[in-house]
Design an enzyme around this catalytic site. Structure first.
Site, PDB file in Angstrom:
ATOM      1  N   GLU A 157      65.624  50.507  67.628  1.00  0.00           N
ATOM      2  CA  GLU A 157      65.687  48.930  67.378  1.00  0.00           C
ATOM      3  C   GLU A 157      66.972  48.465  67.367  1.00  0.00           C
ATOM      4  O   GLU A 157      67.041  47.437  66.806  1.00  0.00           O
ATOM      5  CB  GLU A 157      64.635  48.599  66.158  1.00  0.00           C
ATOM      6  CG  GLU A 157      63.505  49.529  65.896  1.00  0.00           C
ATOM      7  CD  GLU A 157      62.497  49.114  67.077  1.00  0.00           C
ATOM      8  OE1 GLU A 157      62.532  48.063  67.627  1.00  0.00           O
ATOM      9  OE2 GLU A 157      61.588  50.098  67.168  1.00  0.00           O
TER      10      GLU A 157
ATOM     11  N   THR B 159      68.137  47.023  75.687  1.00  0.00           N
ATOM     12  CA  THR B 159      68.475  45.594  76.144  1.00  0.00           C
ATOM     13  C   THR B 159      70.067  45.506  76.642  1.00  0.00           C
ATOM     14  O   THR B 159      70.112  44.675  77.549  1.00  0.00           O
ATOM     15  CB  THR B 159      68.515  44.754  74.882  1.00  0.00           C
ATOM     16  OG1 THR B 159      66.832  44.781  74.436  1.00  0.00           O
ATOM     17  CG2 THR B 159      68.609  43.377  75.226  1.00  0.00           C
TER      18      THR B 159
ATOM     19  N   ARG C 263      59.957  45.171  74.998  1.00  0.00           N
ATOM     20  CA  ARG C 263      60.183  46.283  74.389  1.00  0.00           C
ATOM     21  C   ARG C 263      59.393  47.356  74.944  1.00  0.00           C
ATOM     22  O   ARG C 263      58.331  47.682  74.881  1.00  0.00           O
ATOM     23  CB  ARG C 263      59.678  46.189  72.711  1.00  0.00           C
ATOM     24  CG  ARG C 263      60.068  47.210  72.025  1.00  0.00           C
ATOM     25  CD  ARG C 263      61.626  47.663  72.163  1.00  0.00           C
ATOM     26  NE  ARG C 263      61.653  48.855  70.993  1.00  0.00           N
ATOM     27  CZ  ARG C 263      62.448  49.977  71.353  1.00  0.00           C
ATOM     28  NH1 ARG C 263      63.007  50.170  72.717  1.00  0.00           N
ATOM     29  NH2 ARG C 263      62.712  51.021  70.287  1.00  0.00           N
TER      30      ARG C 263
ATOM     31  N   ASP D 162      71.383  56.524  78.436  1.00  0.00           N
ATOM     32  CA  ASP D 162      70.676  55.842  77.305  1.00  0.00           C
ATOM     33  C   ASP D 162      69.332  56.912  76.894  1.00  0.00           C
ATOM     34  O   ASP D 162      68.681  57.455  77.782  1.00  0.00           O
ATOM     35  CB  ASP D 162      69.866  54.474  77.856  1.00  0.00           C
ATOM     36  CG  ASP D 162      69.072  53.741  76.637  1.00  0.00           C
ATOM     37  OD1 ASP D 162      69.359  54.339  75.578  1.00  0.00           O
ATOM     38  OD2 ASP D 162      68.367  53.188  76.994  1.00  0.00           O
TER      39      ASP D 162
ATOM     40  N   GLN E 198      64.952  56.904  68.407  1.00  0.00           N
ATOM     41  CA  GLN E 198      64.137  57.356  67.132  1.00  0.00           C
ATOM     42  C   GLN E 198      64.249  58.736  66.917  1.00  0.00           C
ATOM     43  O   GLN E 198      64.920  59.635  67.557  1.00  0.00           O
ATOM     44  CB  GLN E 198      62.454  57.146  67.716  1.00  0.00           C
ATOM     45  CG  GLN E 198      62.038  55.879  67.156  1.00  0.00           C
ATOM     46  CD  GLN E 198      62.391  54.763  67.968  1.00  0.00           C
ATOM     47  OE1 GLN E 198      62.365  54.922  69.090  1.00  0.00           O
ATOM     48  NE2 GLN E 198      62.504  53.481  67.412  1.00  0.00           N
TER      49      GLN E 198
END
Length: 429
Positions: free
Chosen positions: A93, A98, A225, A256, A260
């Site tokens: 998060e 993004t 998302r 990337d 998590q």
């Protein structure tokens, strides 16, 4: 007394018994044999000449092939000098995906139709995921849905499938549920449970997302998302302040990986030949919890992970750029929730400047002695922010690596020049 003489076999005196014709015939035979031998020698010499010419041609061909391979290897080495691998790291998060999507937009990467369809489905899933989180928090804050219409909508949300899409009527019903008092009340406590940062955006645009001819715009794509699982490598051709003899564009490979906890074990495969690390942390995380552990503060998790990365021996000489993301959310949040909710020792006011300075200092504390970090505050959905930061990162990387790159480039060009001279000499001979 008569004169004596002996016959020499001349063939003309008549004494030796050979007539002149016979002698002439023998002479001709001998001459023919000589001619034959000479012709044979010439034939052998010609054949040898042809063989030598063929061997020379084959040698030239082999030389040309060798030249081609060697030259290509040198050109590949030259191109590789301007190939920058950037590792995008951070906790879940934090906004890594993004930022990557924004970088693709800046570099004019067109989104394929198939990806747009996937983004549309993700937006529908995001709406439902957020509403489920809100419904799950009702009991904690002693809230209850009583309106019959809303109860029907609750059933739709609870039974919504992973590959399903909302109808227009369902999306409008969810928007009505979003505006109900019980849901508004639990949303006020969103810092205490996990929910997507763009929840209000999804709810505001739910009906539009469900239109039959809907196609995501740039902001929709950025807000969608989709959790990163595994490793995603994106190649960008990026303009830069080039010097004479340098290629027109840098090749930037942005790696990337999922943020998590269960995805982090995959990071080790990406650590080789990294020019820099872009580490992302959400500023808003000071007042939020993790997706995978709702008792764990996101900012505390980010600080711990940053420390591990900064102290990793693999990155001893690797530059780190820290992007403190989601400053737009932070600006709103800091007015309502004091920074002491994350940092009890904080003594400053709740202004953006003071709170940001404290967070920045907390990250610097995690660095090993002698290790530097460059820090930026950004909003991932802002093209301008991301573009400015990326330009500064490129400029800094060139400043660090260009001296060595220039030296290696000159050596490669010297070899190419010498090789061309050697080939021209071979052809001239």
């Amino acid at each position: 007394m008569g004169q004596k003489f002996s016959c020499k076999g001349c063939g003309s005196c008549g004494t030796c018994g050979d007539s002149g014709d016979t002698a002439n015939s023998k002479g001709q035979v001998m001459s023919e044999e000589i001619k034959h031998d000479k012709a044979k020698e010439e034939e052998i010499a010609e054949r040898k000449k042809e063989e030598d010419a063929y061997a020379e041609a084959e040698a030239w061909k082999a030389e040309a092939q060798t030249k081609s391979v060697e030259e290509q290897l040198l050109y590949d080495q030259l191109e590789q000098l301007y190939n920058f691998k950037i590792l995008l790291l951070g906790a879940g998060e934090s906004g890594k995906s993004t930022i990557l999507k924004q970088l693709k937009n800046i570099h004019n990467h067109k989104i394929p139709k198939s990806d747009l369809n996937h983004i549309t489905m993700s937006l529908h899933q995001n709406i439902v995921e957020c509403m489920r989180a809100l419904l799950g928090a009702l009991g904690t804050y002693e809230q209850e849905i009583k309106d019959e219409r809303h109860l029907e909508t609750v059933k739709i949300v609870q039974n919504f499938g992973e590959d399903s899409m909302l109808t227009q009527d369902e999306a409008i019903a969810i928007q009505a549920l979003w505006k109900s008092e019980p849901i508004k009340n639990v949303y006020e406590h969103r810092a205490d449970y996990w929910i997507l940062d763009s929840c209000d955006y999804y709810m505001e645009h739910a009906a539009r997302f469900a239109e039959e001819d809907f196609e995501p715009n740039e902001e929709d794509c950025l807000r969608a998302r989709i959790r990163t699982t595994g490793i995603v490598v994106s190649e960008l051709k990026s303009k830069y302040a080039r010097e004479e003899g340098e290629p027109m564009a840098l090749t930037v490979k942005v790696v990337d990986v999922g943020g998590q906890r269960n995805e982090r074990k995959k990071w080790m495969h990406c650590f080789d030949d990294v020019k820099c690390i872009l580490f992302l942390s959400s500023l808003a995380g000071y007042h939020q919890v993790l997706f995978e552990d709702q008792k764990r503060n996101r900012m505390h998790e980010a600080l711990e992970l940053f420390k591990k990365i900064a102290h990793d021996k693999t990155f001893k000489d690797t530059p780190i750029f820290l992007l403190l993301n989601k400053k737009d959310l932070f600006e709103q949040m800091i007015r309502e929730a004091p920074l002491t909710s994350c940092f009890e020792e904080y003594k400053g006011d709740n202004s953006y400047k003071a709170a940001f300075a404290h967070i920045e200092n907390e990250f610097r504390k995690q660095l090993p002695t002698g290790k530097a970090v460059e820090i930026f505050d950004v909003t991932g959905v802002s093209r301008r922010d991301v573009k400015e930061v990326f330009q500064q990162v490129k400029a800094r990387l060139l400043e660090i690596h260009r001296p060595k790159m220039s030296k290696e480039r000159d050596e490669i060009l010297r070899k190419l020049k010498a090789f061309d001279s050697r080939w021209r000499k071979c052809v001239c001979m």
